[in-house]
Design a protein around this motif. Structure first.
Motif, PDB file in Angstrom:
ATOM      1  N   ARG A  11       8.678 -54.856 -11.133  1.00 48.46           N
ATOM      2  CA  ARG A  11       7.617 -55.333 -10.488  1.00 48.46           C
ATOM      3  C   ARG A  11       7.089 -55.996 -10.615  1.00 48.46           C
ATOM      4  O   ARG A  11       6.048 -55.471 -10.673  1.00 48.46           O
ATOM      5  CB  ARG A  11       7.606 -53.777  -9.891  1.00 48.46           C
ATOM      6  N   PHE A  12       6.052 -57.711 -10.128  1.00 46.79           N
ATOM      7  CA  PHE A  12       5.830 -58.022  -9.768  1.00 46.79           C
ATOM      8  C   PHE A  12       4.310 -57.927  -8.185  1.00 46.79           C
ATOM      9  O   PHE A  12       5.684 -58.229  -7.999  1.00 46.79           O
ATOM     10  CB  PHE A  12       5.333 -59.830  -9.919  1.00 46.79           C
ATOM     11  N   ALA A  13       3.320 -57.500  -8.968  1.00 51.04           N
ATOM     12  CA  ALA A  13       2.415 -57.831  -7.494  1.00 51.04           C
ATOM     13  C   ALA A  13       1.345 -57.935  -6.916  1.00 51.04           C
ATOM     14  O   ALA A  13       0.491 -58.288  -8.327  1.00 51.04           O
ATOM     15  CB  ALA A  13       1.505 -55.587  -7.677  1.00 51.04           C
ATOM     16  N   PHE A  14       0.857 -58.894  -6.441  1.00 50.86           N
ATOM     17  CA  PHE A  14       0.140 -59.564  -5.965  1.00 50.86           C
ATOM     18  C   PHE A  14      -0.838 -59.174  -4.849  1.00 50.86           C
ATOM     19  O   PHE A  14      -0.610 -58.641  -3.700  1.00 50.86           O
ATOM     20  CB  PHE A  14       0.766 -60.538  -5.546  1.00 50.86           C
ATOM     21  N   LEU A  25      -7.102 -62.396  13.426  1.00 48.91           N
ATOM     22  CA  LEU A  25      -7.531 -61.540  12.361  1.00 48.91           C
ATOM     23  C   LEU A  25      -6.770 -62.293  10.787  1.00 48.91           C
ATOM     24  O   LEU A  25      -5.532 -62.219  10.431  1.00 48.91           O
ATOM     25  CB  LEU A  25      -6.859 -59.997  12.381  1.00 48.91           C
ATOM     26  N   LEU A  26      -8.063 -61.920   9.863  1.00 45.80           N
ATOM     27  CA  LEU A  26      -6.841 -62.090   8.478  1.00 45.80           C
ATOM     28  C   LEU A  26      -6.611 -61.268   7.950  1.00 45.80           C
ATOM     29  O   LEU A  26      -7.040 -59.983   7.845  1.00 45.80           O
ATOM     30  CB  LEU A  26      -7.911 -62.763   8.063  1.00 45.80           C
ATOM     31  N   ARG A  27      -5.076 -61.002   8.039  1.00 48.06           N
ATOM     32  CA  ARG A  27      -4.167 -59.259   7.158  1.00 48.06           C
ATOM     33  C   ARG A  27      -4.910 -60.087   5.789  1.00 48.06           C
ATOM     34  O   ARG A  27      -3.749 -60.491   5.420  1.00 48.06           O
ATOM     35  CB  ARG A  27      -3.358 -59.081   8.409  1.00 48.06           C
ATOM     36  N   LYS A  28      -4.083 -58.421   5.340  1.00 49.66           N
ATOM     37  CA  LYS A  28      -4.213 -58.727   3.533  1.00 49.66           C
ATOM     38  C   LYS A  28      -3.208 -57.436   3.413  1.00 49.66           C
ATOM     39  O   LYS A  28      -3.176 -56.385   3.867  1.00 49.66           O
ATOM     40  CB  LYS A  28      -5.182 -57.499   3.539  1.00 49.66           C
ATOM     41  N   TYR A  29      -2.789 -57.844   2.632  1.00 48.34           N
ATOM     42  CA  TYR A  29      -1.227 -56.878   1.853  1.00 48.34           C
ATOM     43  C   TYR A  29      -0.426 -56.861   0.559  1.00 48.34           C
ATOM     44  O   TYR A  29      -1.528 -57.309  -0.524  1.00 48.34           O
ATOM     45  CB  TYR A  29       0.683 -57.322   3.243  1.00 48.34           C
ATOM     46  N   GLN A  30      -0.281 -55.957   0.020  1.00 47.47           N
ATOM     47  CA  GLN A  30      -0.190 -55.554  -1.227  1.00 47.47           C
ATOM     48  C   GLN A  30       1.447 -56.016  -1.440  1.00 47.47           C
ATOM     49  O   GLN A  30       2.431 -56.194  -0.499  1.00 47.47           O
ATOM     50  CB  GLN A  30       0.200 -54.422  -2.004  1.00 47.47           C
ATOM     51  N   LEU A  31       1.899 -57.856  -1.948  1.00 51.63           N
ATOM     52  CA  LEU A  31       3.166 -57.701  -1.538  1.00 51.63           C
ATOM     53  C   LEU A  31       4.126 -57.095  -3.234  1.00 51.63           C
ATOM     54  O   LEU A  31       3.579 -58.363  -4.677  1.00 51.63           O
ATOM     55  CB  LEU A  31       3.321 -59.626  -1.814  1.00 51.63           C
ATOM     56  N   PHE A  32       4.312 -56.722  -3.309  1.00 53.88           N
ATOM     57  CA  PHE A  32       5.403 -56.616  -4.599  1.00 53.88           C
ATOM     58  C   PHE A  32       7.395 -56.975  -4.580  1.00 53.88           C
ATOM     59  O   PHE A  32       7.353 -57.846  -3.212  1.00 53.88           O
ATOM     60  CB  PHE A  32       6.039 -55.016  -4.749  1.00 53.88           C
ATOM     61  N   TYR A  43       3.110 -54.282   1.548  1.00 48.90           N
ATOM     62  CA  TYR A  43       2.478 -52.760   2.163  1.00 48.90           C
ATOM     63  C   TYR A  43       0.745 -53.304   2.877  1.00 48.90           C
ATOM     64  O   TYR A  43       0.467 -54.240   2.480  1.00 48.90           O
ATOM     65  CB  TYR A  43       1.612 -51.974   0.650  1.00 48.90           C
ATOM     66  N   ASP A  44       0.657 -52.737   4.217  1.00 43.28           N
ATOM     67  CA  ASP A  44      -0.765 -52.852   4.786  1.00 43.28           C
ATOM     68  C   ASP A  44      -1.654 -52.649   3.994  1.00 43.28           C
ATOM     69  O   ASP A  44      -1.728 -51.430   4.005  1.00 43.28           O
ATOM     70  CB  ASP A  44      -0.176 -52.428   6.101  1.00 43.28           C
ATOM     71  N   LYS A  46      -5.194 -52.504   4.769  1.00 42.71           N
ATOM     72  CA  LYS A  46      -6.120 -51.583   6.201  1.00 42.71           C
ATOM     73  C   LYS A  46      -5.544 -50.575   6.399  1.00 42.71           C
ATOM     74  O   LYS A  46      -6.519 -49.898   6.696  1.00 42.71           O
ATOM     75  CB  LYS A  46      -6.180 -52.941   6.906  1.00 42.71           C
ATOM     76  N   ASN A  47      -4.656 -50.636   6.972  1.00 39.55           N
ATOM     77  CA  ASN A  47      -3.364 -49.603   7.567  1.00 39.55           C
ATOM     78  C   ASN A  47      -3.455 -48.679   6.375  1.00 39.55           C
ATOM     79  O   ASN A  47      -2.997 -47.635   6.482  1.00 39.55           O
ATOM     80  CB  ASN A  47      -2.973 -49.439   8.273  1.00 39.55           C
ATOM     81  N   GLN A  48      -2.603 -49.317   5.465  1.00 45.31           N
ATOM     82  CA  GLN A  48      -2.959 -48.024   4.575  1.00 45.31           C
ATOM     83  C   GLN A  48      -0.889 -47.795   4.838  1.00 45.31           C
ATOM     84  O   GLN A  48      -0.730 -45.984   4.642  1.00 45.31           O
ATOM     85  CB  GLN A  48      -3.206 -46.925   3.845  1.00 45.31           C
ATOM     86  N   LYS A  49      -0.432 -48.313   5.028  1.00 42.97           N
ATOM     87  CA  LYS A  49       1.185 -48.080   5.262  1.00 42.97           C
ATOM     88  C   LYS A  49       1.844 -49.042   4.720  1.00 42.97           C
ATOM     89  O   LYS A  49       1.917 -49.605   4.318  1.00 42.97           O
ATOM     90  CB  LYS A  49       1.022 -47.822   6.481  1.00 42.97           C
ATOM     91  N   LEU A  50       3.537 -49.008   4.543  1.00 44.99           N
ATOM     92  CA  LEU A  50       4.203 -50.224   3.980  1.00 44.99           C
ATOM     93  C   LEU A  50       4.110 -50.875   5.542  1.00 44.99           C
ATOM     94  O   LEU A  50       4.975 -49.809   6.086  1.00 44.99           O
ATOM     95  CB  LEU A  50       5.704 -48.950   3.869  1.00 44.99           C
ATOM     96  N   PHE A  51       4.701 -52.207   5.117  1.00 48.49           N
ATOM     97  CA  PHE A  51       5.008 -53.001   6.150  1.00 48.49           C
ATOM     98  C   PHE A  51       6.368 -52.994   6.046  1.00 48.49           C
ATOM     99  O   PHE A  51       6.240 -53.633   7.559  1.00 48.49           O
ATOM    100  CB  PHE A  51       3.706 -54.632   6.247  1.00 48.49           C
ATOM    101  N   LEU A  52       6.517 -53.832   5.209  1.00 50.50           N
ATOM    102  CA  LEU A  52       8.376 -54.310   4.960  1.00 50.50           C
ATOM    103  C   LEU A  52       9.263 -53.372   3.221  1.00 50.50           C
ATOM    104  O   LEU A  52       8.473 -53.363   3.227  1.00 50.50           O
ATOM    105  CB  LEU A  52       7.740 -55.763   4.685  1.00 50.50           C
TER     106      LEU A  52
END
Length: 381
Positions: A11-14, A25-32, A43-44, A46-52
Motif C-alpha cells: 500500500r503506497f501512501a502520499f 481552501l487548500l485541503r490536505k489528504y493522505q492518499l493511499f 484520509y482528510d 485536518k479533520n482526521q477522518k476518512l474522506f474516500l
C-alpha cells in the motif's frame, strides 16, 4: 514497475494537497494506493477522518506516483507533496527529476517532432508554454554566460521569435534530456551523435534546436524563470486574440503520448500555432468553458469529466477564417463517423469516441476569440 511484483500487503501512501475552489481552501489528504486491487483511499488530514473509502479507480497507475506530480482522483487534481510513510519513500523515492527543455526559435515549428522524441525517451511533459522573450529577459536567462564571446548572439537569437518552454519529468531527466539533445554544436552532433535532436534539426552552435539544464540546481532555477511560483509573473504567452480559433488537445490524447503526432498533423496541414500552453482544469473551469453544450449535447457531463481528468494542451490557431477551416480539419465529433467519411481529419486519426475524440475545436466562428481569451487571458492572467 511491474504490478505483478507487488506483494498482497503493498500500500503506497502520499501526502497530497487539493485546492477547493468553492471554499477557497487548500485541503490536505493522505492518499493511499493499492496496486494489486487498483484501488484508492483518502484520509482528510485536518479533520482526521476518512474522506474516500477504499474504492477501485482505474485511472491511477504506478507511473503516476511520484512527489511533485499532479494526479486526478475522481475529478480532484491532487498535488503529491511528500511520501506518506517510510515504506513508500523507500520503494518509490527514486531518480525522478524535473528539468527545463527550451525549444529555440529555429525549431518551434518542429515542436511535434521534439515532443515525439521526448515521449520516446520515457520523459513526460508536465508544463508547457510558448513565450516571446525580450532582449532583457533572454539576457537574464543566459546571465551565467555573459562573459562568453557568444553571449550577445545567443541572447539576440533567443529573443528574435517565440520559444516553447517545457518542464520535463522522469528518471534522471536532467541527463536524459541533455543526451537526447546531443552536443551543443550541431555539426559535431551530426558526426558523433547522429540520432540526437541537434544532429537532425540543428544548424550550428546557436541555432541548435533547444536548451537543457546542466544540473539539478540549474533546472530548478530555470524552471522558476519560465514557470514562477508567483501567479502573474514570468514571460507572457504569445496569444494574438485576432483571426484565431481555439484547439484543445484533450487529456486522454496528452496522457497517451499523442501530442507530438497531433501537432505534426496540424503543422503539416498549414495551420499556424500562434500560442501554446498546458493547463490542468478544475471541474468548475471545465463546466464554465463547455457551458454552451449543457442541455444541448447529451455527452456534456462526460465531456466535462474528460476535460478536467488531466493536463490538456491548448493552442491558438491563427489565420484567415481560422475557426471554420480548423473545424473542418478536426472532422466530425464522432471519430467513427470521421473514419468513414473523412479519414484524414484529426478526430478520425486520433480519437476513440465522441468524448475522447482527441481535440476540442471552436464550433462557431464568433466564439474563436472568446475561447482563446478564456485560456490565455482569464486562466493565464
Amino acid at each position: 514497475m511491474n504490478l505483478k511484483s507487488h506483494s498482497k500487503e503493498d500500500r503506497f501512501a502520499f501526502l497530497a494537497e487539493w485546492y477547493d475552489p468553492m471554499a477557497g481552501l487548500l485541503r490536505k489528504y493522505q492518499l493511499f494506493f493499492y496496486p494489486r486491487e487498483g484501488a484508492v483511499e483518502m484520509y482528510d488530514v485536518k479533520n482526521q477522518k476518512l474522506f474516500l473509502r477504499k474504492t477501485k479507480y482505474k485511472d491511477l497507475h504506478m507511473e503516476d506516483l511520484f512527489v511533485g506530480n499532479k494526479v486526478n482522483v475522481f475529478s480532484r487534481h491532487l498535488n503529491l507533496i511528500d511520501y506518506g510513510d517510510q515504506f513508500t519513500a523507500n520503494r518509490l523515492g527514486s531518480k525522478k527529476e524535473r528539468t527545463l527543455a527550451l525549444i529555440k526559435p529555429d525549431s518551434v515549428t518542429r515542436i511535434g517532432d521534439v515532443l515525439e522524441t521526448i515521449y520516446s525517451s520515457n520523459l513526460i511533459v508536465t508544463k508547457a508554454k510558448m513565450v516571446k522573450l525580450s532582449w532583457s529577459q533572454a539576457a537574464d536567462f543566459y546571465v551565467e554566460d555573459q562573459s562568453k564571446p557568444f553571449f550577445n548572439n545567443q541572447v539576440q537569437f533567443l529573443s528574435s521569435a517565440p520559444v516553447v518552454a517545457l518542464e520535463l519529468m522522469g528518471d534522471e531527466a536532467v541527463s536524459v534530456w541533455r543526451r537526447v539533445l546531443g552536443p551543443t554544436d550541431s555539426a559535431l552532433a551530426r558526426r558523433e551523435e547522429p540520432q540526437s535532436v541537434r544532429a537532425q534539426y540543428g544548424t550550428d552552435v546557436i541555432k541548435n534546436v533547444g536548451h537543457g539544464s546542466d544540473s539539478f540546481a540549474a533546472a530548478a532555477r530555470e524552471l522558476e524563470f519560465f514557470f514562477p511560483s508567483s501567479i502573474g509573473c514570468g514571460p507572457a504567452n504569445t496569444a494574438i486574440f485576432t483571426d484565431c480559433t481555439c484547439c484543445i488537445l484533450k487529456p486522454h490524447a496528452v496522457s497517451e503520448g499523442l501530442a507530438g503526432k497531433i501537432l505534426n498533423s496540424i503543422s503539416s496541414a498549414g495551420f499556424e500555432i500562434s500560442a501554446l500552453e498546458m493547463f490542468s482544469l478544475e471541474q468548475v473551469n471545465a463546466e464554465e468553458f463547455l457551458n454552451v453544450y449543457k442541455g444541448v449535447v447529451p455527452e456534456y457531463p462526460s465531456l466535462v469529466t474528460e476535460l478536467c481528468s488531466g493536463p490538456c494542451l491548448v493552442l491558438e490557431i491563427h489565420g484567415i477564417d481560422a475557426p471554420q477551416k480548423f473545424r473542418e480539419f478536426c472532422g466530425p465529433a464522432d471519430p467513427m463517423i470521421g473514419r468513414h467519411l473523412r479519414p484524414s481529419t484529426l478526430r478520425a486519426l486520433y480519437g476513440k469516441d465522441k468524448v475522447k475524440n482527441a481535440v476540442h475545436c471552436t464550433d462557431l466562428p464568433e466564439d474563436g476569440e472568446l475561447e482563446v481569451q478564456y485560456f490565455f487571458k482569464i486562466l493565464d492572467g
